[in-house]
Scaffold this motif. Structure first.
Motif, PDB file in Angstrom:
ATOM      1  N   ILE A   1     -30.261 -55.777  -2.295  1.00 12.81           N
ATOM      2  CA  ILE A   1     -29.542 -56.257  -3.459  1.00 12.81           C
ATOM      3  C   ILE A   1     -29.240 -55.085  -4.387  1.00 12.81           C
ATOM      4  N   ASN A   2     -27.968 -54.903  -4.713  1.00 14.75           N
ATOM      5  CA  ASN A   2     -27.542 -53.880  -5.660  1.00 14.75           C
ATOM      6  C   ASN A   2     -27.448 -54.498  -7.055  1.00 14.75           C
ATOM      7  N   ILE A   3     -27.963 -53.778  -8.055  1.00 13.30           N
ATOM      8  CA  ILE A   3     -27.904 -54.241  -9.444  1.00 13.30           C
ATOM      9  C   ILE A   3     -27.049 -53.265 -10.241  1.00 13.30           C
ATOM     10  N   GLU A   4     -26.037 -53.788 -10.940  1.00 13.76           N
ATOM     11  CA  GLU A   4     -25.086 -52.948 -11.675  1.00 13.76           C
ATOM     12  C   GLU A   4     -24.939 -53.440 -13.108  1.00 13.76           C
ATOM     13  N   LEU A   5     -24.594 -52.497 -13.988  1.00 16.32           N
ATOM     14  CA  LEU A   5     -24.378 -52.799 -15.400  1.00 16.32           C
ATOM     15  C   LEU A   5     -22.880 -52.746 -15.703  1.00 16.32           C
ATOM     16  N   TYR A   6     -22.396 -53.779 -16.406  1.00 19.61           N
ATOM     17  CA  TYR A   6     -20.995 -53.853 -16.814  1.00 19.61           C
ATOM     18  C   TYR A   6     -20.913 -53.931 -18.336  1.00 19.61           C
ATOM     19  N   LYS A   7     -19.786 -53.493 -18.862  1.00 21.78           N
ATOM     20  CA  LYS A   7     -19.495 -53.636 -20.288  1.00 21.78           C
ATOM     21  C   LYS A   7     -18.032 -54.004 -20.449  1.00 21.78           C
ATOM     22  N   ASP A   8     -17.792 -55.132 -21.112  1.00 27.29           N
ATOM     23  CA  ASP A   8     -16.432 -55.651 -21.289  1.00 27.29           C
ATOM     24  C   ASP A   8     -15.702 -55.765 -19.956  1.00 27.29           C
ATOM     25  N   GLY A   9     -16.439 -56.149 -18.908  1.00 26.89           N
ATOM     26  CA  GLY A   9     -15.846 -56.360 -17.592  1.00 26.89           C
ATOM     27  C   GLY A   9     -15.715 -55.125 -16.730  1.00 26.89           C
ATOM     28  N   GLY A  10     -16.004 -53.958 -17.259  1.00 26.83           N
ATOM     29  CA  GLY A  10     -15.881 -52.722 -16.488  1.00 26.83           C
ATOM     30  C   GLY A  10     -17.235 -52.190 -16.047  1.00 26.83           C
ATOM     31  N   LEU A  11     -17.287 -51.658 -14.833  1.00 24.61           N
ATOM     32  CA  LEU A  11     -18.534 -51.121 -14.300  1.00 24.61           C
ATOM     33  C   LEU A  11     -18.961 -49.894 -15.091  1.00 24.61           C
ATOM     34  N   GLN A  12     -20.217 -49.879 -15.546  1.00 28.63           N
ATOM     35  CA  GLN A  12     -20.764 -48.750 -16.282  1.00 28.63           C
ATOM     36  C   GLN A  12     -21.633 -47.851 -15.400  1.00 28.63           C
ATOM     37  N   GLN A  13     -22.553 -48.465 -14.690  1.00 28.57           N
ATOM     38  CA  GLN A  13     -23.452 -47.689 -13.842  1.00 28.57           C
ATOM     39  C   GLN A  13     -24.226 -48.609 -12.903  1.00 28.57           C
ATOM     40  N   LYS A  14     -24.732 -48.007 -11.833  1.00 32.66           N
ATOM     41  CA  LYS A  14     -25.626 -48.730 -10.935  1.00 32.66           C
ATOM     42  C   LYS A  14     -27.043 -48.598 -11.467  1.00 32.66           C
ATOM     43  N   LEU A  15     -27.707 -49.735 -11.640  1.00 31.23           N
ATOM     44  CA  LEU A  15     -29.053 -49.718 -12.197  1.00 31.23           C
ATOM     45  C   LEU A  15     -30.115 -49.491 -11.129  1.00 31.23           C
ATOM     46  N   GLY A  16     -29.837 -49.913  -9.898  1.00 32.34           N
ATOM     47  CA  GLY A  16     -30.817 -49.736  -8.828  1.00 32.34           C
ATOM     48  C   GLY A  16     -30.569 -50.713  -7.700  1.00 32.34           C
ATOM     49  N   GLU A  17     -31.492 -50.791  -6.761  1.00 31.50           N
ATOM     50  CA  GLU A  17     -31.433 -51.750  -5.662  1.00 31.50           C
ATOM     51  C   GLU A  17     -32.840 -52.168  -5.283  1.00 31.50           C
ATOM     52  N   THR A  18     -32.922 -53.328  -4.654  1.00 28.12           N
ATOM     53  CA  THR A  18     -34.221 -53.856  -4.259  1.00 28.12           C
ATOM     54  C   THR A  18     -34.062 -54.765  -3.058  1.00 28.12           C
ATOM     55  N   GLN A  19     -35.156 -55.029  -2.359  1.00 22.97           N
ATOM     56  CA  GLN A  19     -35.136 -55.957  -1.239  1.00 22.97           C
ATOM     57  C   GLN A  19     -35.034 -57.379  -1.774  1.00 22.97           C
ATOM     58  N   ASN A  20     -34.190 -58.183  -1.152  1.00 21.82           N
ATOM     59  CA  ASN A  20     -33.962 -59.534  -1.666  1.00 21.82           C
ATOM     60  C   ASN A  20     -35.194 -60.428  -1.568  1.00 21.82           C
ATOM     61  N   SER A  21     -36.158 -60.033  -0.763  1.00 20.35           N
ATOM     62  CA  SER A  21     -37.377 -60.849  -0.636  1.00 20.35           C
ATOM     63  C   SER A  21     -38.099 -60.986  -1.974  1.00 20.35           C
ATOM     64  N   SER A  22     -37.938 -59.995  -2.865  1.00 18.03           N
ATOM     65  CA  SER A  22     -38.593 -60.066  -4.169  1.00 18.03           C
ATOM     66  C   SER A  22     -37.839 -60.991  -5.127  1.00 18.03           C
ATOM     67  N   GLN A  23     -36.500 -61.022  -4.998  1.00 17.26           N
ATOM     68  CA  GLN A  23     -35.621 -61.829  -5.854  1.00 17.26           C
ATOM     69  C   GLN A  23     -35.901 -61.606  -7.341  1.00 17.26           C
ATOM     70  N   SER A  24     -36.214 -60.376  -7.686  1.00 17.43           N
ATOM     71  CA  SER A  24     -36.438 -60.028  -9.090  1.00 17.43           C
ATOM     72  C   SER A  24     -36.238 -58.524  -9.265  1.00 17.43           C
ATOM     73  N   TYR A  25     -35.928 -58.128 -10.504  1.00 11.56           N
ATOM     74  CA  TYR A  25     -35.747 -56.716 -10.822  1.00 11.56           C
ATOM     75  C   TYR A  25     -35.972 -56.538 -12.317  1.00 11.56           C
ATOM     76  N   SER A  26     -36.634 -55.438 -12.699  1.00 12.29           N
ATOM     77  CA  SER A  26     -36.882 -55.125 -14.108  1.00 12.29           C
ATOM     78  C   SER A  26     -36.175 -53.828 -14.452  1.00 12.29           C
ATOM     79  N   TRP A  27     -35.482 -53.834 -15.594  1.00 12.95           N
ATOM     80  CA  TRP A  27     -34.707 -52.684 -16.039  1.00 12.95           C
ATOM     81  C   TRP A  27     -35.129 -52.308 -17.451  1.00 12.95           C
ATOM     82  N   SER A  28     -35.512 -51.044 -17.633  1.00 14.09           N
ATOM     83  CA  SER A  28     -35.849 -50.525 -18.952  1.00 14.09           C
ATOM     84  C   SER A  28     -34.564 -50.008 -19.609  1.00 14.09           C
ATOM     85  N   ILE A  29     -34.175 -50.593 -20.710  1.00 17.16           N
ATOM     86  CA  ILE A  29     -32.896 -50.290 -21.338  1.00 17.16           C
ATOM     87  C   ILE A  29     -32.949 -48.904 -21.983  1.00 17.16           C
ATOM     88  N   PRO A  30     -32.056 -47.991 -21.588  1.00 16.08           N
ATOM     89  CA  PRO A  30     -32.065 -46.622 -22.155  1.00 16.08           C
ATOM     90  C   PRO A  30     -31.741 -46.628 -23.641  1.00 16.08           C
TER      91      PRO A  30
END
Length: 247
Positions: A147-176
């Motif tokens: 699973i790829n996790i990405e950040l958008y702003k006003d509909g536009g891609l800002q950056q890729k936050l990370g990826e994880t195995q879907n078996s976890s079905q969760s992800y934590s992101w520390s906001i810069p």
């Protein structure tokens, strides 16, 4: 080579127990000979019309060791339930040149396990502070998918936050600390499916009002102490009175 006129058909359904409990089956299966070809028709019954099946045919001429080739029609991947399914086998070009005996054809149907649609659960907040951790959870997809996790702003891609195995079905992101503003969202995807969050804002860790307010108070004190005195304002001296002389 003459195509054998006597053809018997054996139905074999993978996951037969599953079908039996739900009343699904291959029905009205018939075979006819059309010149050098064998034509097989069948109905595939299943309660959910969106479910897809994998259909393959085998023959007794090679002890069902491999699926038949030189065959066209309603077979292979993604066959939907319905009536009047038709398969045509070019038997003359598939059977040995000296073959002339009875054939048993096996129709094998297996249910294709379709992954549930990815669904990102609503975020806990509509506003986050810099340095906070955003916890994301979702459901659906295959456990083995990335699973790829990405950040958008006003509909536009800002950056890729990370990826994880879907078996976890969760992800934590520390906001810069460098991010701020409104119109942010996160999106998860597995290459074929995706799901996006609602918009959220990122605020300073200390509210701006609390940063400005102390300056305003200090400025007010300075303005008061540095301002002109009115005639009604008593004059206060910082000097202590001298000793009192006795009379």
């Amino acid at each position: 080579m003459a195509i054998p006129r006597k053809i018997s058909v054996l139905i074999f359904v993978l996951m037969a127990g599953f079908f039996a409990t739900r009343g699904q089956s291959i029905e009205n299966l018939k075979t006819t000979i059309d010149g050098d070809r064998i034509v097989i028709t069948y109905d595939l019954s299943y309660g959910d019309s969106n479910q897809k099946f994998r259909i393959a045919l085998y023959s007794s001429h090679d002890n069902y060791s491999s699926s038949l080739h030189s065959i066209t029609g309603d077979l292979g991947e993604n066959i939907a339930p319905g009536r009047g399914k038709r398969v045509v086998w070019d038997a003359k070009n598939s059977l040995p040149a000296d073959f002339d005996s009875e054939i048993t054809i096996k129709v094998k149907a297996s249910k294709i396990m379709v992954a549930a649609k990815l669904d990102l659960k609503p975020l806990a907040k509509s506003g986050y502070k810099k340095g906070q951790t955003m916890d994301m959870q979702w459901q659906g997809g295959r456990p083995t998918d990335k699973i790829n996790i990405e950040l958008y702003k006003d509909g536009g891609l800002q950056q890729k936050l990370g990826e994880t195995q879907n078996s976890s079905q969760s992800y934590s992101w520390s906001i810069p600390k460098e991010l701020k503003g409104k119109g942010y969202s996160v999106r998860i995807s597995d290459g074929t499916d995706q799901s996006k969050s609602g918009d959220f804002s990122i605020k300073p860790k200390i509210p701006l009002l609390l940063i400005i307010a102390p300056v305003a108070v200090v400025g007010g004190v300075l303005a008061f102490s540095g301002g002109s005195k009115s005639k009604d304002t008593p004059v206060v001296s910082d000097e202590l009175p001298g000793p009192v002389k006795p009379n």
